[in-house]
Scaffold this motif. Sequence first.
Motif, PDB file in Angstrom:
ATOM      1  N   TYR A   4     -35.158 -24.115  56.399  1.00  0.00           N
ATOM      2  CA  TYR A   4     -34.410 -24.591  57.620  1.00  0.00           C
ATOM      3  C   TYR A   4     -33.322 -23.470  58.164  1.00  0.00           C
ATOM      4  O   TYR A   4     -32.654 -23.759  58.986  1.00  0.00           O
TER       5      TYR A   4
ATOM      6  N   ARG B 285     -31.574 -34.511  55.772  1.00  0.00           N
ATOM      7  CA  ARG B 285     -31.351 -34.616  57.152  1.00  0.00           C
ATOM      8  C   ARG B 285     -30.184 -33.480  57.498  1.00  0.00           C
ATOM      9  O   ARG B 285     -30.239 -33.019  58.825  1.00  0.00           O
TER      10      ARG B 285
ATOM     11  N   VAL C 122     -39.695 -32.195  59.552  1.00  0.00           N
ATOM     12  CA  VAL C 122     -38.843 -33.249  60.263  1.00  0.00           C
ATOM     13  C   VAL C 122     -38.637 -34.420  59.464  1.00  0.00           C
ATOM     14  O   VAL C 122     -39.628 -35.163  58.847  1.00  0.00           O
ATOM     15  N   THR C 123     -37.401 -34.380  59.098  1.00  0.00           N
ATOM     16  CA  THR C 123     -36.855 -35.395  57.769  1.00  0.00           C
ATOM     17  C   THR C 123     -36.957 -36.703  58.534  1.00  0.00           C
ATOM     18  O   THR C 123     -36.502 -37.082  60.013  1.00  0.00           O
TER      19      THR C 123
ATOM     20  N   ARG D  90     -40.693 -37.535  65.208  1.00  0.00           N
ATOM     21  CA  ARG D  90     -40.801 -37.768  63.709  1.00  0.00           C
ATOM     22  C   ARG D  90     -41.404 -39.336  63.816  1.00  0.00           C
ATOM     23  O   ARG D  90     -42.344 -39.426  62.841  1.00  0.00           O
TER      24      ARG D  90
ATOM     25  N   GLU E  38     -41.704 -24.951  63.127  1.00  0.00           N
ATOM     26  CA  GLU E  38     -40.626 -25.883  62.752  1.00  0.00           C
ATOM     27  C   GLU E  38     -40.542 -26.398  61.469  1.00  0.00           C
ATOM     28  O   GLU E  38     -41.749 -26.729  60.727  1.00  0.00           O
TER      29      GLU E  38
ATOM     30  N   TYR F  63     -31.904 -30.200  58.562  1.00  0.00           N
ATOM     31  CA  TYR F  63     -32.525 -30.480  59.914  1.00  0.00           C
ATOM     32  C   TYR F  63     -31.552 -30.467  61.072  1.00  0.00           C
ATOM     33  O   TYR F  63     -31.909 -30.230  61.948  1.00  0.00           O
TER      34      TYR F  63
ATOM     35  N   TRP G 214     -30.440 -27.145  61.664  1.00  0.00           N
ATOM     36  CA  TRP G 214     -31.622 -26.282  62.377  1.00  0.00           C
ATOM     37  C   TRP G 214     -31.847 -26.604  63.729  1.00  0.00           C
ATOM     38  O   TRP G 214     -31.861 -25.864  64.619  1.00  0.00           O
ATOM     39  N   LEU G 215     -31.804 -27.915  64.069  1.00  0.00           N
ATOM     40  CA  LEU G 215     -31.980 -28.288  65.438  1.00  0.00           C
ATOM     41  C   LEU G 215     -30.878 -27.948  66.446  1.00  0.00           C
ATOM     42  O   LEU G 215     -31.099 -27.707  67.507  1.00  0.00           O
TER      43      LEU G 215
END
Length: 314
Positions: A90, A142, A174-175, A206, A171, A145, A148-149
């Motif tokens: 991540y 999460r 995706v959690t 997701r 990527e 993520y 990262w997002l």
Amino acid sequence: MSEYQYYEFLAIDRPLTGQQQAEVRALSTRAHMTPTSFTNEYHWGDFHGDPSRMVERYYDAHLYLANWGTHRVMLRPPKAVLDPKQAGRYCVGEQVSAWTSGGHLVLDFTSEAEEEYWEDDVERSLSAIVGIRAELAAGDLRPLYLAWLSAYGAWERDEDAFDYEEEEELEPPVTPGLGSLGAPQRSLAGFLRLDDDLLAAAAARRHAREQQEAARRADEQARREQVRRQVRELHLNRLAQDLEAAWNQVETSITTKKPREYDQAVELLRDLHALALRDEHAHTFTQRLTHLRERHQGKPSLIERLNDAGLTAE
């Protein structure tokens, strides 16, 4: 507007020793300190300590912000509860980084953006965010993520925020649960300026992946079930070609008085029962099973196996 910087550190797993407190105090004589916390703010000048070094040596969580737009959160969970390689998936640029220090993993999340307005109570954010450390330790990825997002969301604001090579990186996973964030995760997302629309899009993506995966698993399960039924039907067809041989095999297995042979006899009787139901001669099967139980009623181990298999001749 004058410059403003805020530093906060928390020791969660254990308080600082007297020696450690003295070492930290030497970095700032005006900071507010307890055995588990360190806070300081600057309206001019700079903090002389290195936050990364302080987290590595003393503290489990750190928050920094400046009114020119820097927001930074650092966390130090034990390596034993969060795999560094997993966390590394991540990482992106200088916005999300991770490294090991002793028995710990240090996570560093940063958001840079010009402040349109100043929130007077933003310095209280660490208490709201620090709960993600326990969530990460419990296996909830999460927060990684979200960081990262948020980092990639900065691309829209500044195309030079990353090297172009990083733009091509895949990527990370995706959690699940992005549509139902807990309070610490919502606080982290807000502090890192994660765009709500970007988060919603990631949660929808997701969800779509989960639906596709569920459909794939259902199709695979249906395929396996169809194959199993076909194999089962073929077995019963072969059994139907010589029922007497099958019943004789049951008797032969029982005569050995061996537990393993008893199990094989019971399994064959179950197949004969299924065949009788399919071909509508259940009455004949029941009669033969009744006689078999009567002949071997002195074998309690066999009778118990028959009862457990539902072969009660009723």
